[in-house]
Design a protein around this motif. Structure first.
Motif, mmCIF file in Angstrom:
data_model
loop_
_atom_site.group_PDB
_atom_site.id
_atom_site.type_symbol
_atom_site.label_atom_id
_atom_site.label_comp_id
_atom_site.label_asym_id
_atom_site.label_seq_id
_atom_site.Cartn_x
_atom_site.Cartn_y
_atom_site.Cartn_z
ATOM 1 N N VAL A 201 7.065 6.724 -12.098
ATOM 2 C CA VAL A 201 8.029 6.050 -11.248
ATOM 3 C C VAL A 201 9.225 5.424 -11.804
ATOM 4 O O VAL A 201 9.993 4.846 -11.252
ATOM 5 N N ALA A 202 9.000 5.137 -13.321
ATOM 6 C CA ALA A 202 10.117 4.277 -13.924
ATOM 7 C C ALA A 202 11.412 4.297 -13.454
ATOM 8 O O ALA A 202 12.273 3.529 -13.317
ATOM 9 N N ASP A 203 11.967 5.611 -13.542
ATOM 10 C CA ASP A 203 13.328 5.969 -13.182
ATOM 11 C C ASP A 203 13.487 6.615 -11.977
ATOM 12 O O ASP A 203 14.679 6.992 -11.684
ATOM 13 N N ALA A 204 12.597 6.657 -10.948
ATOM 14 C CA ALA A 204 12.685 7.230 -9.640
ATOM 15 C C ALA A 204 13.550 6.577 -8.705
ATOM 16 O O ALA A 204 13.274 5.127 -8.647
ATOM 17 N N ASP A 205 14.315 7.232 -7.760
ATOM 18 C CA ASP A 205 15.108 6.544 -7.017
ATOM 19 C C ASP A 205 14.193 6.780 -5.619
ATOM 20 O O ASP A 205 14.435 5.958 -4.651
ATOM 21 N N ILE A 206 13.434 7.894 -5.434
ATOM 22 C CA ILE A 206 12.607 7.954 -4.225
ATOM 23 C C ILE A 206 11.241 8.472 -4.709
ATOM 24 O O ILE A 206 10.807 9.342 -5.576
ATOM 25 N N VAL A 207 10.186 7.497 -4.230
ATOM 26 C CA VAL A 207 8.783 7.750 -4.299
ATOM 27 C C VAL A 207 8.106 8.407 -3.380
ATOM 28 O O VAL A 207 7.998 7.467 -2.211
ATOM 29 N N CYS A 208 7.119 9.433 -3.402
ATOM 30 C CA CYS A 208 6.405 9.720 -2.334
ATOM 31 C C CYS A 208 4.967 9.483 -2.707
ATOM 32 O O CYS A 208 4.612 10.124 -3.563
ATOM 33 N N THR A 209 4.261 8.879 -2.096
ATOM 34 C CA THR A 209 2.861 8.601 -2.333
ATOM 35 C C THR A 209 1.935 9.515 -1.475
ATOM 36 O O THR A 209 2.118 9.172 -0.321
ATOM 37 N N LEU A 210 0.955 10.298 -1.881
ATOM 38 C CA LEU A 210 0.726 11.317 -1.188
ATOM 39 C C LEU A 210 -0.796 11.437 -1.199
ATOM 40 O O LEU A 210 -1.374 12.736 -1.804
ATOM 41 N N THR A 211 -1.428 10.398 -1.423
ATOM 42 C CA THR A 211 -2.961 10.558 -2.036
ATOM 43 C C THR A 211 -3.619 9.682 -0.840
ATOM 44 O O THR A 211 -3.399 8.783 -0.323
ATOM 45 N N PRO A 212 -5.124 9.941 -0.795
ATOM 46 C CA PRO A 212 -6.054 9.319 0.007
ATOM 47 C C PRO A 212 -6.681 7.922 -1.063
ATOM 48 O O PRO A 212 -7.750 7.845 -0.832
ATOM 49 N N ALA A 213 -5.698 7.508 -1.686
ATOM 50 C CA ALA A 213 -6.547 6.665 -2.801
ATOM 51 C C ALA A 213 -7.193 5.474 -1.903
ATOM 52 O O ALA A 213 -6.766 4.857 -1.087
ATOM 53 N N THR A 214 -8.232 4.738 -2.651
ATOM 54 C CA THR A 214 -8.895 3.646 -2.165
ATOM 55 C C THR A 214 -8.598 2.480 -2.963
ATOM 56 O O THR A 214 -8.797 1.377 -2.462
ATOM 57 N N GLU A 215 -7.718 2.649 -4.031
ATOM 58 C CA GLU A 215 -7.235 1.483 -4.864
ATOM 59 C C GLU A 215 -5.747 1.881 -5.277
ATOM 60 O O GLU A 215 -5.631 3.096 -5.495
ATOM 61 N N PRO A 216 -4.775 0.955 -5.202
ATOM 62 C CA PRO A 216 -3.512 1.136 -5.486
ATOM 63 C C PRO A 216 -3.053 2.052 -6.452
ATOM 64 O O PRO A 216 -3.600 1.852 -7.580
ATOM 65 N N ILE A 217 -2.353 2.961 -6.270
ATOM 66 C CA ILE A 217 -1.747 3.983 -7.324
ATOM 67 C C ILE A 217 -0.431 3.439 -7.758
ATOM 68 O O ILE A 217 0.283 3.944 -8.789
ATOM 69 N N LEU A 218 0.062 2.688 -7.214
ATOM 70 C CA LEU A 218 1.719 2.290 -7.385
ATOM 71 C C LEU A 218 1.927 0.933 -7.212
ATOM 72 O O LEU A 218 1.628 0.126 -6.189
ATOM 73 N N LYS A 219 2.345 0.148 -8.155
ATOM 74 C CA LYS A 219 2.590 -1.152 -8.395
ATOM 75 C C LYS A 219 3.819 -1.476 -8.299
ATOM 76 O O LYS A 219 4.727 -0.730 -8.662
ATOM 77 N N GLY A 220 4.324 -2.718 -7.657
ATOM 78 C CA GLY A 220 5.614 -3.183 -7.290
ATOM 79 C C GLY A 220 6.531 -3.465 -8.536
ATOM 80 O O GLY A 220 7.585 -3.118 -8.759
ATOM 81 N N SER A 221 5.625 -3.868 -9.645
ATOM 82 C CA SER A 221 6.309 -4.084 -10.924
ATOM 83 C C SER A 221 7.096 -3.003 -11.618
ATOM 84 O O SER A 221 7.745 -3.091 -12.626
ATOM 85 N N TRP A 222 6.334 -1.763 -11.397
ATOM 86 C CA TRP A 222 6.858 -0.653 -12.098
ATOM 87 C C TRP A 222 8.157 0.105 -11.269
ATOM 88 O O TRP A 222 9.110 0.731 -12.010
ATOM 89 N N LEU A 223 8.454 -0.487 -10.113
ATOM 90 C CA LEU A 223 9.592 0.069 -9.373
ATOM 91 C C LEU A 223 11.013 -0.580 -9.991
ATOM 92 O O LEU A 223 10.955 -1.495 -10.056
ATOM 93 N N LYS A 224 11.932 0.502 -9.981
ATOM 94 C CA LYS A 224 13.384 -0.183 -9.978
ATOM 95 C C LYS A 224 14.025 -0.750 -9.047
ATOM 96 O O LYS A 224 13.470 -0.294 -7.780
ATOM 97 N N PRO A 225 14.890 -1.571 -9.075
ATOM 98 C CA PRO A 225 15.427 -2.103 -8.062
ATOM 99 C C PRO A 225 16.133 -0.904 -6.806
ATOM 100 O O PRO A 225 16.886 -0.129 -7.641
#
Length: 269
Positions: A201-225
């Protein structure tokens, strides 16, 4: 009165009759109608099935009404089907006439849900994501299920995609999805498989989370502005794809407020 037989629209017919690009316009019309009060859609009823040996199974029903029609989607969700020949989501959509209550059609729920879900993400992307750079946006897929290819087609309908990043908890399935994208042909964007979600996700402009995860797989600190997130996978309070920072850093847009304060763990927490 003459007997009336409803049309049966199977998976292949849905795929033939409804393109994801066409569905984007239908989703836009439906969401606008709901927001304007021209449609009724109660929060879905979700029944956890009392299965043995730790197996998870859910039966869910979703009624709605708009214009000349009312409908109900009934699906089962069996996460244990992942990696088998069966989809985790199976079911049907029943379409009725408001004029006289006739059952008009029975449509394969899996394929219709697959297309509609990706179309909703594409509509959100078109309305909310930043414009893409000249070389196209970097699209990140977190997950390796059926939604990956459909989301790529849907996002490409509204944004030029210059690169696709994929991460999944099953590296072999991630590689398989990458190969399927490459097999699309000359129109396929370059695709790269990552071993961890943070790098994906480090250089991603658009992120699609497509999982039935029970614990977070995406952290806000990873996202670029300015990154745009289509959070797709979670629909029960026990599921979470986004951590608290990812939610609180974001401006949130939901399809229905009533459902989103009750169902997805990302927002319930």
């Amino acid at each position: 009165m003459p007997a009336h037989s409803p049309h049966f629209i199977d998976e292949a017919a849905v795929r033939r009759l409804l393109s994801v690009a066409e569905c984007i316009g239908s989703v836009e019309e439906a969401l606008a109608g709901y927001s304007a009060g021209r449609a009724v859609m109660p929060v879905r009823l979700v029944s956890q099935l009392p299965l043995e040996e730790g197996k998870i199974g859910v039966l869910s029903t979703m009624p709605c009404y708009m214009g000349d029609y009312c409908a109900c989607k009934t699906i089962t969700v069996f996460p244990g089907n992942a990696g088998t020949e069966l989809s985790s989501h199976q079911g049907a959509v029943l379409l009725f006439s408001v004029a006289d209550g006739r059952l008009l059609s029975i449509t394969d729920g899996h394929e219709l849900t697959l297309i509609r879900t990706a179309a909703a993400s594409a509509l959100a992307t078109r309305l909310l994501a930043n414009p893409s750079p000249p070389e196209g946006c970097t699209l990140c897929m977190l997950g390796t299920g059926d939604q990956v290819l459909m989301h790529l087609a849907a996002i490409q309908a509204v944004r030029p995609v210059g690169k696709v990043n994929i991460w999944g908890r099953n590296p072999e399935r991630a590689e398989q999805r990458a190969a399927e994208i490459a097999a699309i042909g000359p129109t396929a964007p370059p695709v790269e498989v990552f071993r961890n979600a943070q790098e994906a996700v480090a250089d991603a402009d658009i992120v699609c989370t497509l999982t039935p995860a029970t614990e977070p797989i995406l952290k806000g600190s990873w996202l670029k502005p300015g990154a745009h997130i289509n959070a797709v996978g979670c629909c029960t309070p026990r599921e979470r794809e986004l951590d608290l920072e990812a939610v609180t850093r974001s401006r949130l847009y939901v399809d229905t407020r009533a459902a989103c304060v009750k169902e997805p763990g990302d927002l319930v927490v």
